[in-house]
Design an enzyme around this catalytic site. Structure first.
Site, PDB file in Angstrom:
ATOM      1  N   HIS A 131       0.846  -1.218   0.148  1.00 53.21           N
ATOM      2  CA  HIS A 131       0.157  -0.102   0.080  1.00 53.21           C
ATOM      3  C   HIS A 131       0.899   1.281   0.031  1.00 53.21           C
ATOM      4  O   HIS A 131       1.877   0.963   0.537  1.00 53.21           O
ATOM      5  CB  HIS A 131      -0.679   0.077   1.151  1.00 53.21           C
ATOM      6  CG  HIS A 131      -1.876   1.034   1.385  1.00 53.21           C
ATOM      7  ND1 HIS A 131      -1.760   2.301   1.869  1.00 53.21           N
ATOM      8  CD2 HIS A 131      -3.368   0.900   1.191  1.00 53.21           C
ATOM      9  CE1 HIS A 131      -2.779   2.949   1.746  1.00 53.21           C
ATOM     10  NE2 HIS A 131      -3.690   2.141   1.503  1.00 53.21           N
ATOM     11  N   ASP A 208       2.919  -4.591   8.117  1.00 56.03           N
ATOM     12  CA  ASP A 208       1.826  -3.585   7.971  1.00 56.03           C
ATOM     13  C   ASP A 208       0.562  -4.569   7.996  1.00 56.03           C
ATOM     14  O   ASP A 208       0.217  -5.345   7.023  1.00 56.03           O
ATOM     15  CB  ASP A 208       1.808  -2.946   6.601  1.00 56.03           C
ATOM     16  CG  ASP A 208       0.567  -2.433   6.237  1.00 56.03           C
ATOM     17  OD1 ASP A 208      -0.561  -2.310   7.016  1.00 56.03           O
ATOM     18  OD2 ASP A 208       0.515  -1.657   5.040  1.00 56.03           O
ATOM     19  N   GLN A 211      -4.494  -4.977   6.988  1.00 62.50           N
ATOM     20  CA  GLN A 211      -5.718  -5.797   6.092  1.00 62.50           C
ATOM     21  C   GLN A 211      -5.749  -7.299   7.058  1.00 62.50           C
ATOM     22  O   GLN A 211      -6.555  -8.183   6.762  1.00 62.50           O
ATOM     23  CB  GLN A 211      -5.246  -6.155   4.784  1.00 62.50           C
ATOM     24  CG  GLN A 211      -5.684  -4.738   4.137  1.00 62.50           C
ATOM     25  CD  GLN A 211      -6.931  -4.411   4.010  1.00 62.50           C
ATOM     26  OE1 GLN A 211      -8.238  -4.965   4.160  1.00 62.50           O
ATOM     27  NE2 GLN A 211      -7.353  -3.038   3.756  1.00 62.50           N
ATOM     28  N   LYS A 234     -10.657  -0.501  10.243  1.00 63.53           N
ATOM     29  CA  LYS A 234     -10.867  -1.717   9.469  1.00 63.53           C
ATOM     30  C   LYS A 234     -11.247  -2.890  10.321  1.00 63.53           C
ATOM     31  O   LYS A 234     -11.529  -3.941   9.730  1.00 63.53           O
ATOM     32  CB  LYS A 234      -9.665  -1.949   8.514  1.00 63.53           C
ATOM     33  CG  LYS A 234      -9.405  -0.931   7.624  1.00 63.53           C
ATOM     34  CD  LYS A 234      -8.010  -1.334   6.886  1.00 63.53           C
ATOM     35  CE  LYS A 234      -7.456  -0.099   6.106  1.00 63.53           C
ATOM     36  NZ  LYS A 234      -8.243   0.372   4.731  1.00 63.53           N
ATOM     37  N   CYS A 372      -4.720   2.210  -3.931  1.00 58.44           N
ATOM     38  CA  CYS A 372      -3.265   2.720  -3.271  1.00 58.44           C
ATOM     39  C   CYS A 372      -2.157   1.997  -3.286  1.00 58.44           C
ATOM     40  O   CYS A 372      -1.306   1.725  -2.453  1.00 58.44           O
ATOM     41  CB  CYS A 372      -3.661   3.073  -1.592  1.00 58.44           C
ATOM     42  SG  CYS A 372      -4.699   4.549  -1.389  1.00 58.44           S
TER      43      CYS A 372
END
Ligand SMILES: Cc1ncc(COP(=O)(O)O)c(C=O)c1O
Length: 414
Positions: A131, A208, A211, A234, A372
Site C-alpha cells: 500500500h 503492515d 488488512q 478496518k 493505493c
C-alpha cells in the site's frame, strides 16, 4: 438458508446484521450491499453507543485529572490498551502505542527508528504489493539518507517471490517492511518466514497489518516482528484509531516522535526529559472516545470468534470466486493459495470505474481503482481493478446480487 448454514458454523449472520444499523439503509432505492470492507468496515451499534456513552457520561481529558470523570475516562482509555495487547498477544502494554492508524504507525517508525538507524548506502526492502502508506515513508527516508529501496517481485498469482526476497537480503539490509495481507489482492504473505530471513540478515521488520488484524489471529510474539501496525476503522472500530506495536527494547532506544504534553516527564527551558513507554509516543490529547470504542469493537470480534468469522468469510470467498469465474471476460487478479476474503478482478474492454458506477446504481458498494497500490497495478499493466471485500455480516445472497449486477452492467457496457 445462508443463515442456517452460518449458524451451524457458529456464526449467526442474521443476528450480526441486526447489530449494524447502516445495513438497514437503502442506496438508490435498493438494499445496501456493502462490499468495501477492505477500505473500512461498518460499525456495530455498540461501538456507536460507546462513543455516545463517553461524550454523554464521562467526557474528560485523561491521565492528568484527579476528578471522577478524568479517572473514568483514563480507566476506559487504558483498558483498551490491555485489550489490544491481548488481541495481538504483545508481551507488555508498554509495547502498545495508539496512533491515528496504520499510516501514522508506519510513519512513526520511519521518522524515529528510521532516522536514527538508516545511513547512506543502507538498504530497505518492501514488496511490489505494498500500500502507498508502506512505500512513501520509506522513499522519503531513503531520499533523505541516500539509502536504497529494494522491492520484492510478485508472480502472476499475486504471491511474493520468496527466493528473490532472499537474494535481496544482505548485510546492507537494515529494514524489511512488509504487508501481512494485501489490500489489493487478498494475498496472505508468509510473514514468519520473511521475519526469520530478515533477522538472519540482521534487519528489523515492520509488518503492515492493516488488512490482517481483522481476518487473522495475530500473535506478534510468534511472528517475532519488530513492529506491527493496524487501523481501528478496518476492524469495526471508529476512524482515527490505530496501533503501533514495537518490541520494548526498540521503542526504548528510539528517539521521540511528536513533542508536547503527555510525552514528557519534566520540562524546563533548558532541557526536557521524556516519559516512559508507551506515553513517550503519545504526545497531546489522544483520540479518547474512539480509542475507548476500539475496545468495544475488539470485544465484539472476540465474542463472535475470529475463527468463526474467518470460516464464514472464506465460504463467501469461495462462493464469489466460483460465480465470478463463470462471467465471460472476467479475470480475477490475485489468486494466491493463501487469501483472505478480498477479490479483485478486471473485465475485458471495460473500465473498472464504469462497473463501479453501475453497481452503485444497484445499491452495491465495491471499490474501483488502484487501491493505493499503484506500483502493483503498474507491475500487472492494469489501471486498476474492481474489488469486492467481505466482512462477517455479508451473505451469499449479496454475492448473488453482485453477480446479477455485474452481468447487467457488462451487457450495458459492451
Ligand atoms: C495494506 C494497507 N496498509 C495500510 C493502509 C493504510 O491504512 P490507514 O489509511 O487506515 O492508515 C491500508 C488502508 O487501506 C491498507 O490496506
Amino acid at each position: 438458508m445462508i443463515v442456517t448454514e452460518a449458524i451451524e458454523k457458529g456464526i449467526d449472520v442474521a443476528a450480526i446484521r441486526e447489530q449494524f444499523p447502516i445495513l438497514k439503509r437503502q442506496v438508490k432505492g435498493k438494499p445496501l450491499v456493502y462490499f468495501d470492507n477492505a477500505a473500512t468496515s461498518q460499525k456495530p451499534q455498540r461501538v456507536i453507543d460507546a462513543l455516545v456513552d463517553y461524550y454523554s457520561g464521562y467526557n474528560a481529558n485523561i491521565h492528568r485529572g484527579i476528578h471522577t470523570l478524568a479517572e473514568e475516562a483514563t480507566a476506559a482509555f487504558e483498558a483498551t490498551r490491555d485489550t489490544v495487547k491481548d488481541f495481538i498477544n504483545a508481551s507488555s502494554r508498554e509495547e502498545i502505542i495508539f496512533t491515528r492508524g496504520a499510516t501514522e504507525s508506519i510513519n512513526l517508525v520511519a521518522y524515529t527508528w528510521g532516522r536514527q538507524n538508516i545511513k547512506a548506502g543502507d538498504e530497505i526492502i518492501i514488496s511490489t504489493m505494498e500500500h502507498h502508506s508502506n512505500i512513501v515513508p520509506w522513499q522519503i527516508l531513503c531520499e533523505e539518507k541516500q539509502a536504497i529501496l529494494k522491492v520484492i517481485p510478485v508472480n502472476n498469482e499475486g504471491e511474493l517471490l520468496m527466493d528473490e526476497y532472499r537474494n535481496l537480503l544482505s548485510s546492507k539490509t537494515k529494514l524489511v517492511s512488509i504487508v501481512h495481507v494485501s489490500n489489493a489482492l487478498g494475498t496472505i504473505n508468509p510473514v514468519e518466514e520473511i521475519v526469520d530471513a530478515a533477522h538472519d540478515a540482521g534487519a528489523v521488520v515492520v509488518v503492515d497489518g492493516a488488512q490482517s488484524a481483522v481476518h487473522l489471529d495475530i500473535d506478534v510474539q510468534a511472528m517475532d516482528c519488530d513492529f506491527y501496525a493496524f487501523s481501528g476503522h478496518k476492524i469495526y472500530a471508529p476512524t482515527g484509531t490505530g496501533l503501533l506495536y514495537g518490541k520494548k527494547h526498540l521503542l526504548q532506544a528510539m528517539p521521540v516522535f511528536l513533542g508536547g504534553g503527555e510525552m514528557i516527564k519534566e520540562v524546563t527551558f533548558e532541557k526536557t526529559t521524556y516519559n516512559d513507554l508507551p506515553y513517550k509516543y503519545e504526545a497531546g490529547t489522544p483520540n479518547i472516545a474512539d480509542v475507548i470504542a476500539l475496545k468495544t469493537a475488539i470485544d465484539f470480534i472476540n465474542e463472535i470468534g475470529k475463527e468463526n468469522i474467518r470460516n464464514h468469510e472464506n465460504e463467501l470467498l469461495a462462493y464469489a470466486t466460483f460465480y465470478l469465474e463463470q462471467i465471460p471476460g472476467l479475470r480475477i487478479v490475485g489468486t494466491a493459495k493463501n487469501k483472505v476474503s478480498v477479490i479483485s478482478f478486471v473485465i475485458d474492454k471495460i473500465h473498472p470505474q464504469d462497473i463501479g458506477i453501475l453497481l452503485d446504481n444497484a445499491g452495491i458498494a465495491v471499490r474501483t481503482g488502484h487501491h493505493c497500490a499503484q506500483g502493483l497495478m503498474n507491475c500487472y499493466g492494469i489501471p486498476g481493478t474492481i474489488r469486492a471485500s467481505f466482512a462477517m455480516y455479508n451473505t451469499k445472497e449479496e454475492i448473488d446480487a453482485l453477480i446479477t449486477g455485474l452481468n447487467k452492467a457488462i451487457k450495458m457496457l459492451l
